[in-house]
Design a protein around this motif. Structure first.
Motif, PDB file in Angstrom:
ATOM      1  N   LEU A  93       0.823  -1.210   0.000  1.00  0.00           N
ATOM      2  CA  LEU A  93       0.000   0.000   0.000  1.00  0.00           C
ATOM      3  C   LEU A  93       0.855   1.257   0.000  1.00  0.00           C
ATOM      4  O   LEU A  93       0.516   2.250  -0.632  1.00  0.00           O
ATOM      5  N   SER A  94       1.976   1.204   0.709  1.00  0.00           N
ATOM      6  CA  SER A  94       2.891   2.348   0.729  1.00  0.00           C
ATOM      7  C   SER A  94       3.451   2.608  -0.672  1.00  0.00           C
ATOM      8  O   SER A  94       3.537   3.758  -1.102  1.00  0.00           O
ATOM      9  N   GLN A  95       3.822   1.560  -1.368  1.00  0.00           N
ATOM     10  CA  GLN A  95       4.354   1.716  -2.723  1.00  0.00           C
ATOM     11  C   GLN A  95       3.275   2.223  -3.675  1.00  0.00           C
ATOM     12  O   GLN A  95       3.552   3.024  -4.564  1.00  0.00           O
ATOM     13  N   ALA A  96       2.043   1.778  -3.494  1.00  0.00           N
ATOM     14  CA  ALA A  96       0.946   2.246  -4.345  1.00  0.00           C
ATOM     15  C   ALA A  96       0.713   3.749  -4.123  1.00  0.00           C
ATOM     16  O   ALA A  96       0.481   4.494  -5.070  1.00  0.00           O
ATOM     17  N   ASN A  97       0.777   4.201  -2.868  1.00  0.00           N
ATOM     18  CA  ASN A  97       0.613   5.628  -2.585  1.00  0.00           C
ATOM     19  C   ASN A  97       1.740   6.451  -3.185  1.00  0.00           C
ATOM     20  O   ASN A  97       1.518   7.547  -3.684  1.00  0.00           O
ATOM     21  N   LYS A  98       2.967   5.926  -3.145  1.00  0.00           N
ATOM     22  CA  LYS A  98       4.092   6.648  -3.745  1.00  0.00           C
ATOM     23  C   LYS A  98       3.887   6.802  -5.251  1.00  0.00           C
ATOM     24  O   LYS A  98       4.212   7.848  -5.824  1.00  0.00           O
ATOM     25  N   ALA A  99       3.359   5.788  -5.898  1.00  0.00           N
ATOM     26  CA  ALA A  99       3.103   5.876  -7.340  1.00  0.00           C
ATOM     27  C   ALA A  99       2.040   6.921  -7.639  1.00  0.00           C
ATOM     28  O   ALA A  99       2.170   7.703  -8.588  1.00  0.00           O
ATOM     29  N   LYS A 100       0.986   6.965  -6.819  1.00  0.00           N
ATOM     30  CA  LYS A 100      -0.070   7.962  -7.020  1.00  0.00           C
ATOM     31  C   LYS A 100       0.466   9.371  -6.787  1.00  0.00           C
ATOM     32  O   LYS A 100       0.107  10.307  -7.497  1.00  0.00           O
ATOM     33  N   GLN A 101       1.317   9.526  -5.791  1.00  0.00           N
ATOM     34  CA  GLN A 101       1.890  10.838  -5.495  1.00  0.00           C
ATOM     35  C   GLN A 101       2.861  11.275  -6.586  1.00  0.00           C
ATOM     36  O   GLN A 101       2.980  12.475  -6.861  1.00  0.00           O
ATOM     37  N   SER A 102       3.530  10.338  -7.228  1.00  0.00           N
ATOM     38  CA  SER A 102       4.437  10.731  -8.316  1.00  0.00           C
ATOM     39  C   SER A 102       3.644  11.299  -9.490  1.00  0.00           C
ATOM     40  O   SER A 102       4.149  12.145 -10.218  1.00  0.00           O
ATOM     41  N   GLU A 103       2.405  10.837  -9.667  1.00  0.00           N
ATOM     42  CA  GLU A 103       1.528  11.435 -10.693  1.00  0.00           C
ATOM     43  C   GLU A 103       1.327  12.920 -10.396  1.00  0.00           C
ATOM     44  O   GLU A 103       1.457  13.764 -11.281  1.00  0.00           O
ATOM     45  N   ALA A 104       1.039  13.241  -9.143  1.00  0.00           N
ATOM     46  CA  ALA A 104       0.789  14.639  -8.769  1.00  0.00           C
ATOM     47  C   ALA A 104       2.052  15.477  -8.968  1.00  0.00           C
ATOM     48  O   ALA A 104       1.981  16.589  -9.494  1.00  0.00           O
ATOM     49  N   LYS A 105       3.190  14.968  -8.570  1.00  0.00           N
ATOM     50  CA  LYS A 105       4.445  15.723  -8.740  1.00  0.00           C
ATOM     51  C   LYS A 105       4.716  15.987 -10.216  1.00  0.00           C
ATOM     52  O   LYS A 105       5.129  17.088 -10.595  1.00  0.00           O
ATOM     53  N   ALA A 126      -2.461  20.579  -6.156  1.00  0.00           N
ATOM     54  CA  ALA A 126      -2.906  19.213  -6.390  1.00  0.00           C
ATOM     55  C   ALA A 126      -3.410  18.654  -5.068  1.00  0.00           C
ATOM     56  O   ALA A 126      -2.618  18.400  -4.157  1.00  0.00           O
ATOM     57  N   ASN A 127      -4.720  18.487  -4.962  1.00  0.00           N
ATOM     58  CA  ASN A 127      -5.333  18.004  -3.732  1.00  0.00           C
ATOM     59  C   ASN A 127      -5.875  16.596  -3.955  1.00  0.00           C
ATOM     60  O   ASN A 127      -6.514  16.329  -4.981  1.00  0.00           O
ATOM     61  N   PRO A 128      -5.657  15.690  -3.001  1.00  0.00           N
ATOM     62  CA  PRO A 128      -6.152  14.316  -3.152  1.00  0.00           C
ATOM     63  C   PRO A 128      -7.677  14.279  -3.241  1.00  0.00           C
ATOM     64  O   PRO A 128      -8.363  15.038  -2.557  1.00  0.00           O
ATOM     65  N   THR A 129      -8.196  13.394  -4.094  1.00  0.00           N
ATOM     66  CA  THR A 129      -9.648  13.262  -4.230  1.00  0.00           C
ATOM     67  C   THR A 129     -10.230  12.419  -3.107  1.00  0.00           C
ATOM     68  O   THR A 129     -11.404  12.538  -2.795  1.00  0.00           O
ATOM     69  N   THR A 130      -9.419  11.560  -2.512  1.00  0.00           N
ATOM     70  CA  THR A 130      -9.879  10.724  -1.405  1.00  0.00           C
ATOM     71  C   THR A 130      -9.224  11.198  -0.120  1.00  0.00           C
ATOM     72  O   THR A 130      -8.196  11.863  -0.142  1.00  0.00           O
ATOM     73  N   GLY A 131      -9.806  10.833   0.989  1.00  0.00           N
ATOM     74  CA  GLY A 131      -9.248  11.229   2.279  1.00  0.00           C
ATOM     75  C   GLY A 131      -8.181  10.267   2.770  1.00  0.00           C
ATOM     76  O   GLY A 131      -7.917  10.199   3.961  1.00  0.00           O
ATOM     77  N   GLY A 132      -7.573   9.517   1.882  1.00  0.00           N
ATOM     78  CA  GLY A 132      -6.598   8.507   2.268  1.00  0.00           C
ATOM     79  C   GLY A 132      -5.267   9.084   2.714  1.00  0.00           C
ATOM     80  O   GLY A 132      -5.183  10.188   3.238  1.00  0.00           O
ATOM     81  N   ALA A 133      -4.233   8.339   2.473  1.00  0.00           N
ATOM     82  CA  ALA A 133      -2.898   8.704   2.949  1.00  0.00           C
ATOM     83  C   ALA A 133      -2.084   9.443   1.888  1.00  0.00           C
ATOM     84  O   ALA A 133      -0.866   9.434   1.938  1.00  0.00           O
ATOM     85  N   LEU A 134      -2.744  10.073   0.932  1.00  0.00           N
ATOM     86  CA  LEU A 134      -2.019  10.807  -0.097  1.00  0.00           C
ATOM     87  C   LEU A 134      -1.701  12.218   0.387  1.00  0.00           C
ATOM     88  O   LEU A 134      -2.479  12.833   1.101  1.00  0.00           O
ATOM     89  N   ARG A 135      -0.565  12.720  -0.034  1.00  0.00           N
ATOM     90  CA  ARG A 135      -0.145  14.072   0.316  1.00  0.00           C
ATOM     91  C   ARG A 135      -0.608  15.056  -0.754  1.00  0.00           C
ATOM     92  O   ARG A 135      -0.744  14.690  -1.918  1.00  0.00           O
ATOM     93  N   ALA A 136      -0.806  16.288  -0.354  1.00  0.00           N
ATOM     94  CA  ALA A 136      -1.144  17.354  -1.295  1.00  0.00           C
ATOM     95  C   ALA A 136       0.150  17.952  -1.840  1.00  0.00           C
ATOM     96  O   ALA A 136       1.193  17.930  -1.172  1.00  0.00           O
TER      97      ALA A 136
END
Length: 172
Positions: free
Chosen positions: A46-58, A114-124
């Motif tokens: 799950l941590s790796q999946a969040n990092k991949a999603k955050q790299s999209e935002a960056k 860039a704000n997360p659409t879900t309230g999960g563990a993603l960073r803005a």
């Protein structure tokens, strides 16, 4: 009689081979081992999946910053187009993971949040492009800032650092 005993013995051995299988204890041990391994691996996954999603935002924020800089180079002003079409990037302003707010002041700079659409563990994430003048010469600079988990980005046009809000610099 010995041949009769041998025949019965061979029949008994052959019958036992057909009845072979796993015992309940063996199956329980395997299930427990699989459960322990998945309990260890799931948080890492799950941590790796969040990092991949955050790299999209960056990546999106960096592209939008570069688009603002290119727009300034062509028009000697920044874009304040909220849809981002004037930047000519072809990037969506909303994805499955983030929503992007683009704006700016035509004289001082541009920004993107860039704000997360879900309230999960993603960073803005936020990005800002600012105009730096030295005498008659002027140039642009950009910065990408990372917020805390669960906190929306609050970048403002014209800032060349991550001083507003609770954001820290990712790149400059």
């Amino acid at each position: 009689m010995k041949t009769e005993f041998k025949a019965k013995f061979l029949q008994h051995i052959n019958k036992r081979r057909q009845d072979q299988g796993f015992t309940l204890i063996e199956l329980l041990v395997v299930i427990i081992i699989i459960g322990i391994l998945s309990a260890i691996a799931l948080p890492s996954f799950l941590s790796q999946a969040n990092k991949a999603k955050q790299s999209e935002a960056k990546q999106y924020v960096a592209s939008m910053n570069k688009g603002q800089q290119a727009y300034y180079a062509e028009n000697t002003q920044f874009s304040n187009d909220a849809s981002g079409t004037s930047l000519g990037l072809g990037i969506k302003t909303a994805t499955n993971n983030y929503t992007y707010a683009i704006g700016g002041n035509t004289a001082t700079g541009g920004f993107v949040n860039a704000n997360p659409t879900t309230g999960g563990a993603l960073r803005a994430y936020g990005g800002s492009v600012a105009l730096i003048s030295a005498g008659e010469a002027s140039t642009t600079t950009s910065v990408i800032c990372e917020g805390k988990t669960g906190v929306n980005g609050g970048m403002v046009a014209g800032y060349s650092d991550c001083s507003q809000g609770s954001m820290t610099a990712v790149t400059k």
